[in-house]
Design an enzyme around this catalytic site. Sequence first.
Site, mmCIF file in Angstrom:
data_model
loop_
_atom_site.group_PDB
_atom_site.id
_atom_site.type_symbol
_atom_site.label_atom_id
_atom_site.label_comp_id
_atom_site.label_asym_id
_atom_site.label_seq_id
_atom_site.Cartn_x
_atom_site.Cartn_y
_atom_site.Cartn_z
ATOM 1 N N SER A 58 0.916 -1.032 -0.004
ATOM 2 C CA SER A 58 0.101 -0.076 0.028
ATOM 3 C C SER A 58 0.733 1.332 -0.046
ATOM 4 C CB SER A 58 -0.691 -0.013 1.234
ATOM 5 O OG SER A 58 -1.414 1.428 1.614
ATOM 6 N N TYR B 93 -2.285 -1.097 11.018
ATOM 7 C CA TYR B 93 -2.754 -1.604 9.598
ATOM 8 C C TYR B 93 -1.459 -1.158 8.908
ATOM 9 C CZ TYR B 93 -3.734 -1.233 4.617
ATOM 10 O OH TYR B 93 -3.722 -1.379 3.186
ATOM 11 N N LYS C 35 1.856 -3.480 6.593
ATOM 12 C CA LYS C 35 2.284 -3.359 5.116
ATOM 13 C C LYS C 35 3.717 -3.046 5.041
ATOM 14 C CE LYS C 35 -1.951 -4.684 3.504
ATOM 15 N NZ LYS C 35 -1.754 -5.793 2.909
#
Length: 337
Positions: free
Chosen positions: A125, A150, A154
């Site tokens: 991302s 979150y 990544k």
Amino acid sequence: MKNVLVTGGAGYIGSHTVVSLVEQGFYPVVVDDLRSSSSLILEGLSTLVKDGYTFHREDVCDLDSMTRLFQEYRFDAVIHFAAYKSVGDSCEEPLKYYHNNLLGLINILGLCRDFCIPKFVFSSSCTVYGEPDEKQVYEHTPKRLPESPYGFTKWMGEQIIEDLHRNVVPFQTLCLRYFNPIGAHPSGMIGELPKGIPNNLLPYITQTATGELSSLTIFGDDYPTPDGTCIRDYVHVCDVADAHVQSLFFSDPNPLCFFNIGTGCGSSVLEMVRLFEQVSGKTLPYTIGKRRKGDITEIFANVNASKNLLGWSAKRTVEDAIRDAWNWEQRRNKTHD
Ligand code: UDP
């Protein structure tokens, strides 16, 4: 026919990728435990690709069942989507995010190494860029610490992959750094299915337009952008799906590559609202609220590498994506009635 393991293949980007894979002659083997999806997506997939894929209801964190799957099939490639993706949730429940997103990745990477899988594609991302100095980010733009657990999953996912590649070259890996995937399949058979109140802008807009939600809150209009609202690079989910198929055709002496998956253009929140109103013919109720914690002002992709090296670029417009998202939302609403 080439077998491709698609973890999280019943999810938003995963399901669209399954359709693209089948269209390009691959045989997707989907693993998903449906915790963030629903049988509605599987029904949509079956309508679109018939028996062109197979489905296994399993959890990627369950190493024994994943091992059995790798024993059962000979995979030519693995595309790993299965992960939680809500920024807000991850702040509430960081352990859940670290456990699921990192353990799932470690399990699948280990199996790819042990079973000599030649190609691995990771869902990364643009969150790995954090709040960048420049609005347009290149793959070589220095990574910054993300704001949320979150985002860290990544960031750490990429780090784990880099460390694995440091000493041995287990397989070719592509880390695809998605910008803001939006839209749905033009058939309206599959699309984004947020659980509860959506966090992301476009599902919030479409659910407001159907009356499911009363009004959109725009998180701040005092940012240093032309209309004061934040700017993002919104990319059609079918284009994102195609980037994964293109990754399977990609061959390069470099065993580890990173690509931005965006359009290269930014749109502001207010521009998205106006575009939605044009496309749908509806007036969207909205108010201006406070800034959301952790939001960055502006970010969009530099797409030279994805265009010139990966051989992929976005073909669909933001209008296409909004039209397809609206079509999906209306269809989904009817199905629920
Ligand atoms: N946004 C908003 N209201 C909402 C949801 C999002 O104003 O209800 C804004 C948000 O502040 C950001 C943009 O829309 O500027 C995209 O947000 P999203 O959560 O979809 O993506 P991300 O912030 O992860 O890029």
